[in-house]
Design a protein around this motif. Structure first.
Motif, PDB file in Angstrom:
ATOM      1  N   ARG A  17       0.844  -1.181   0.136  1.00 46.02           N
ATOM      2  CA  ARG A  17      -0.100   0.077  -0.021  1.00 46.02           C
ATOM      3  C   ARG A  17       0.655   1.242   0.003  1.00 46.02           C
ATOM      4  O   ARG A  17       0.523   2.251  -0.624  1.00 46.02           O
ATOM      5  CB  ARG A  17      -0.952  -0.127   1.228  1.00 46.02           C
ATOM      6  N   THR A  18       2.044   1.226   0.703  1.00 49.62           N
ATOM      7  CA  THR A  18       2.759   2.368   0.892  1.00 49.62           C
ATOM      8  C   THR A  18       3.526   2.525  -0.561  1.00 49.62           C
ATOM      9  O   THR A  18       3.655   3.565  -1.013  1.00 49.62           O
ATOM     10  CB  THR A  18       4.025   2.109   1.755  1.00 49.62           C
ATOM     11  N   ALA A  19       4.038   1.357  -1.272  1.00 44.37           N
ATOM     12  CA  ALA A  19       4.451   1.407  -2.352  1.00 44.37           C
ATOM     13  C   ALA A  19       3.467   2.179  -3.758  1.00 44.37           C
ATOM     14  O   ALA A  19       3.957   2.634  -4.743  1.00 44.37           O
ATOM     15  CB  ALA A  19       5.176   0.147  -3.134  1.00 44.37           C
ATOM     16  N   ALA A  20       2.283   1.953  -3.401  1.00 46.96           N
ATOM     17  CA  ALA A  20       1.390   2.484  -4.398  1.00 46.96           C
ATOM     18  C   ALA A  20       1.138   4.076  -4.250  1.00 46.96           C
ATOM     19  O   ALA A  20       0.724   4.860  -5.192  1.00 46.96           O
ATOM     20  CB  ALA A  20      -0.132   1.976  -4.124  1.00 46.96           C
ATOM     21  N   ALA A  21       1.806   4.588  -3.247  1.00 40.65           N
ATOM     22  CA  ALA A  21       1.918   6.180  -2.963  1.00 40.65           C
ATOM     23  C   ALA A  21       2.518   6.889  -4.440  1.00 40.65           C
ATOM     24  O   ALA A  21       3.731   6.318  -4.676  1.00 40.65           O
ATOM     25  CB  ALA A  21       2.270   6.494  -1.844  1.00 40.65           C
ATOM     26  N   LEU A  22       2.149   8.045  -4.789  1.00 42.75           N
ATOM     27  CA  LEU A  22       2.686   8.741  -5.798  1.00 42.75           C
ATOM     28  C   LEU A  22       4.130   8.997  -5.395  1.00 42.75           C
ATOM     29  O   LEU A  22       4.131   9.926  -4.287  1.00 42.75           O
ATOM     30  CB  LEU A  22       1.902   9.871  -6.493  1.00 42.75           C
ATOM     31  N   PRO A  53      11.093  -2.076  -0.001  1.00 44.81           N
ATOM     32  CA  PRO A  53      11.519  -2.148  -1.383  1.00 44.81           C
ATOM     33  C   PRO A  53      12.156  -0.611  -1.735  1.00 44.81           C
ATOM     34  O   PRO A  53      11.666   0.440  -1.574  1.00 44.81           O
ATOM     35  CB  PRO A  53      10.183  -2.061  -2.201  1.00 44.81           C
ATOM     36  N   LYS A  54      13.104  -0.648  -2.410  1.00 40.19           N
ATOM     37  CA  LYS A  54      13.910   0.671  -2.627  1.00 40.19           C
ATOM     38  C   LYS A  54      13.283   1.362  -3.885  1.00 40.19           C
ATOM     39  O   LYS A  54      13.662   2.348  -4.027  1.00 40.19           O
ATOM     40  CB  LYS A  54      15.505   0.142  -3.167  1.00 40.19           C
ATOM     41  N   VAL A  55      12.483   0.858  -4.569  1.00 41.41           N
ATOM     42  CA  VAL A  55      11.575   1.440  -5.638  1.00 41.41           C
ATOM     43  C   VAL A  55      10.225   1.301  -5.565  1.00 41.41           C
ATOM     44  O   VAL A  55       9.352   0.322  -4.719  1.00 41.41           O
ATOM     45  CB  VAL A  55      12.025   0.866  -6.958  1.00 41.41           C
ATOM     46  N   THR A  56       9.390   2.310  -5.903  1.00 36.44           N
ATOM     47  CA  THR A  56       8.132   2.127  -6.210  1.00 36.44           C
ATOM     48  C   THR A  56       7.781   1.796  -7.544  1.00 36.44           C
ATOM     49  O   THR A  56       8.424   2.099  -8.635  1.00 36.44           O
ATOM     50  CB  THR A  56       7.183   3.208  -5.584  1.00 36.44           C
ATOM     51  N   VAL A  57       6.473   1.962  -8.023  1.00 33.15           N
ATOM     52  CA  VAL A  57       6.111   1.588  -9.418  1.00 33.15           C
ATOM     53  C   VAL A  57       5.146   2.637  -9.607  1.00 33.15           C
ATOM     54  O   VAL A  57       4.431   2.335 -10.623  1.00 33.15           O
ATOM     55  CB  VAL A  57       5.524   0.175  -9.492  1.00 33.15           C
ATOM     56  N   ARG A  58       5.022   3.712  -9.400  1.00 34.98           N
ATOM     57  CA  ARG A  58       4.032   4.623  -9.723  1.00 34.98           C
ATOM     58  C   ARG A  58       5.023   5.995  -9.847  1.00 34.98           C
ATOM     59  O   ARG A  58       5.322   6.550  -9.060  1.00 34.98           O
ATOM     60  CB  ARG A  58       2.920   4.853  -8.983  1.00 34.98           C
ATOM     61  N   ALA A  59       4.636   6.656 -11.002  1.00 36.98           N
ATOM     62  CA  ALA A  59       5.568   7.844 -11.194  1.00 36.98           C
ATOM     63  C   ALA A  59       4.514   8.976 -10.893  1.00 36.98           C
ATOM     64  O   ALA A  59       3.376   8.885 -10.981  1.00 36.98           O
ATOM     65  CB  ALA A  59       6.072   8.153 -12.607  1.00 36.98           C
ATOM     66  N   GLU A  71       1.117  -2.629 -10.004  1.00 41.70           N
ATOM     67  CA  GLU A  71       2.215  -1.665  -9.302  1.00 41.70           C
ATOM     68  C   GLU A  71       3.281  -2.507  -8.829  1.00 41.70           C
ATOM     69  O   GLU A  71       4.318  -2.086  -8.355  1.00 41.70           O
ATOM     70  CB  GLU A  71       1.519  -1.170  -8.210  1.00 41.70           C
ATOM     71  N   ARG A  72       3.041  -3.906  -8.910  1.00 47.74           N
ATOM     72  CA  ARG A  72       3.993  -4.923  -8.206  1.00 47.74           C
ATOM     73  C   ARG A  72       5.065  -5.499  -9.423  1.00 47.74           C
ATOM     74  O   ARG A  72       5.974  -6.352  -9.096  1.00 47.74           O
ATOM     75  CB  ARG A  72       3.367  -6.127  -7.437  1.00 47.74           C
ATOM     76  N   LEU A  73       4.556  -5.353 -10.619  1.00 45.52           N
ATOM     77  CA  LEU A  73       5.303  -5.817 -11.557  1.00 45.52           C
ATOM     78  C   LEU A  73       6.498  -5.138 -11.937  1.00 45.52           C
ATOM     79  O   LEU A  73       6.429  -3.791 -11.651  1.00 45.52           O
ATOM     80  CB  LEU A  73       4.505  -6.086 -13.060  1.00 45.52           C
ATOM     81  N   PRO A  74       7.530  -5.594 -12.762  1.00 46.90           N
ATOM     82  CA  PRO A  74       8.789  -4.475 -13.262  1.00 46.90           C
ATOM     83  C   PRO A  74       8.130  -3.566 -14.003  1.00 46.90           C
ATOM     84  O   PRO A  74       6.938  -3.684 -14.430  1.00 46.90           O
ATOM     85  CB  PRO A  74       9.491  -5.326 -14.018  1.00 46.90           C
ATOM     86  N   SER A  75       8.845  -2.367 -14.145  1.00 50.19           N
ATOM     87  CA  SER A  75       8.107  -1.418 -14.985  1.00 50.19           C
ATOM     88  C   SER A  75       8.094  -1.724 -16.595  1.00 50.19           C
ATOM     89  O   SER A  75       8.830  -2.745 -17.058  1.00 50.19           O
ATOM     90  CB  SER A  75       9.398  -0.178 -14.930  1.00 50.19           C
ATOM     91  N   SER A  76       7.320  -0.900 -17.290  1.00 46.29           N
ATOM     92  CA  SER A  76       6.954  -1.259 -18.680  1.00 46.29           C
ATOM     93  C   SER A  76       8.403  -1.528 -19.152  1.00 46.29           C
ATOM     94  O   SER A  76       8.660  -2.086 -20.175  1.00 46.29           O
ATOM     95  CB  SER A  76       6.132  -0.484 -19.241  1.00 46.29           C
ATOM     96  N   ALA A  77       9.389  -0.373 -19.013  1.00 47.40           N
ATOM     97  CA  ALA A  77      10.628  -0.515 -19.765  1.00 47.40           C
ATOM     98  C   ALA A  77      11.420  -2.023 -19.466  1.00 47.40           C
ATOM     99  O   ALA A  77      12.034  -2.335 -20.454  1.00 47.40           O
ATOM    100  CB  ALA A  77      11.333   0.770 -19.183  1.00 47.40           C
ATOM    101  N   SER A  78      11.316  -2.294 -18.245  1.00 50.86           N
ATOM    102  CA  SER A  78      12.064  -3.467 -17.781  1.00 50.86           C
ATOM    103  C   SER A  78      11.449  -4.656 -18.614  1.00 50.86           C
ATOM    104  O   SER A  78      12.285  -5.620 -19.059  1.00 50.86           O
ATOM    105  CB  SER A  78      12.135  -3.781 -16.223  1.00 50.86           C
ATOM    106  N   LEU A  79      10.156  -4.801 -18.550  1.00 58.90           N
ATOM    107  CA  LEU A  79       9.313  -5.704 -19.278  1.00 58.90           C
ATOM    108  C   LEU A  79       9.777  -5.905 -20.754  1.00 58.90           C
ATOM    109  O   LEU A  79       9.825  -6.786 -21.425  1.00 58.90           O
ATOM    110  CB  LEU A  79       7.753  -5.876 -19.254  1.00 58.90           C
ATOM    111  N   ASP A  80       9.769  -4.588 -21.279  1.00 55.92           N
ATOM    112  CA  ASP A  80       9.991  -4.554 -22.643  1.00 55.92           C
ATOM    113  C   ASP A  80      11.563  -5.228 -23.003  1.00 55.92           C
ATOM    114  O   ASP A  80      11.755  -5.811 -23.897  1.00 55.92           O
ATOM    115  CB  ASP A  80       9.918  -3.135 -23.296  1.00 55.92           C
ATOM    116  N   LYS A  81      12.415  -4.662 -22.235  1.00 60.37           N
ATOM    117  CA  LYS A  81      13.836  -4.954 -22.321  1.00 60.37           C
ATOM    118  C   LYS A  81      13.814  -6.739 -22.053  1.00 60.37           C
ATOM    119  O   LYS A  81      14.858  -7.329 -22.730  1.00 60.37           O
ATOM    120  CB  LYS A  81      14.751  -4.444 -21.312  1.00 60.37           C
TER     121      LYS A  81
END
Length: 360
Positions: A47-52, A79-85, A254-264
């Motif tokens: 839930r915290t990772a979902a914050a902008l 987690p060192k990263v979140t997934v929402r910009a 929000e828990r998946l890798p970023s779209s750029a990572s999935l594309d790569k």
């Protein structure tokens, strides 16, 4: 019935039992993956990772998270990263994974991996005993191809995990489709053990078909990553435009890798296996020359293998020269995999040709 025939029949029965046993264990793994996602969706960290966040905040070292557990406390690494910009931005880092940083979710994820390994070993045993029952490679019909293909696909996934690649998020989607594949194999495609037709009695069977199965398994993993990329890209685009995705989409994506990572990831696995697919077609042509006296005859299987090669070559060429990335490249990758899928199922089941011996 002589002793050898009775032994082969017993081995065939053991193979069937092992395949059904593998399906049972895969089902348990499926539920464990579901539990991982469910606990991750409810976790405080998720839930915290979902914050902008802004990019600067995402790059900062994250503090530890204290979780109450059995009357005490357990410390998890946030987690060192979140997934929402932040709105208007697309510099989105990778998500924390299916477990969402939740300790219990992570436990279920590890259980799921253990069950997947067990099911893989059981299914491999089923493929091996099938081979022993007919004293040949277990690739003489669609049933045998299916059980071998699903085994190799899971093996590719486990191999990536063993190499410390961040692909555990793929487990639920992979095991779901593997169960569907095995269900189709044991119901619609099942064929009793039998000997090969003369054209298949060649050492090229081991070379050509084994590489075709491995290539298909890797293409399959790449295709699933591509599909997930399309969903994640739409999700990020909606956030970037100031929209609010639905609760379910947010919880999952929000828990998946970023779209750029999935594309790569998708590009790398497709590019890595493409040379082997090229070799597969060449090996098939050499085998055809030995078996039928000609290297290429535009048989439906040969034609669609070549179409698949052209489709993947076009995808890789577009990425390398035209700089195509993102959704356009993803559509090309899915078209290419669709060609492979039709070559796998459609040609064997619906189209007559010299490869019809592989029938259902």
């Amino acid at each position: 019935m002589n002793l050898a025939a009775a032994t082969n029949q017993n081995l065939a029965q053991i193979s069937n039992v092992l395949i059904y046993s593998a399906m049972a264990v895969y089902t348990l793994a499926f539920f464990a993956y579901i539990a991982e996602w469910l606990f991750g969706s409810r976790s405080k960290v998720a839930r915290t990772a979902a914050a902008l966040t802004t990019r600067a905040d995402a790059e900062k070292a994250a503090p530890a998270v204290t979780v109450n557990q059995a009357g005490g406390t357990a410390v998890l690494e946030r987690p060192k990263v979140t997934v929402r910009a932040a709105a208007g931005r697309r510099d989105v880092p990778d998500g924390p994974g299916a477990h969402g940083g939740d300790e219990q979710g992570d436990l279920y994820g590890r259980i799921a991996i253990s069950l997947t390994v067990l099911a893989f070993l059981i299914e491999f045993g089923g493929v091996l005993t099938r081979a022993l029952s007919v004293e040949r490679a277990p690739w003489g019909n669609m049933y045998e191809f299916n059980i071998t293909f699903s085994t190799v696909a899971v093996g590719v996934y486990l191999g990536l995990l063993a190499l410390k690649k961040n692909v555990r998020w793929l487990g639920l989607f992979l095991i779901t489709t593997v169960l569907l594949d095995l269900g189709l194999a044991v119901t619609v495609l099942y064929t009793a053990s039998d000997q090969l037709v003369p054209a298949l009695h060649s050492y090229w069977l081991y070379i050509h078909v084994s590489t075709a199965i491995f290539c298909g398994a890797v293409f399959y993993v790449g295709a699933m990553a591509t599909i997930l990329y399309l969903f994640k890209d739409s999700y990020e685009s909606k956030l970037a435009s100031g929209g609010t995705p639905g609760t379910f989409a947010t919880s999952v994506l929000e828990r998946l890798p970023s779209s750029a990572s999935l594309d790569k990831f998708s590009y790398r696995v497709n590019a890595a296996v493409f040379p082997l697919w090229t070799f597969t077609i060449i090996a098939g042509a050499i085998w055809a020359g030995d078996a039928w006296g000609r290297y290429w005859g535009w048989d439906p299987k040969e034609t669609w293998s070549f179409i698949t090669w052209v489709a993947y070559a076009g995808y890789l060429h577009a990425r390398a020269t035209a700089g195509w990335k993102g959704r356009k490249a993803a559509y090309l990758a899915l078209i290419a995999f669709g060609c492979w899928l039709f070559n796998y199922y459609g040609v064997n089941i619906f189209v007559s040709g010299k490869h019809s011996y592989a029938g259902v």
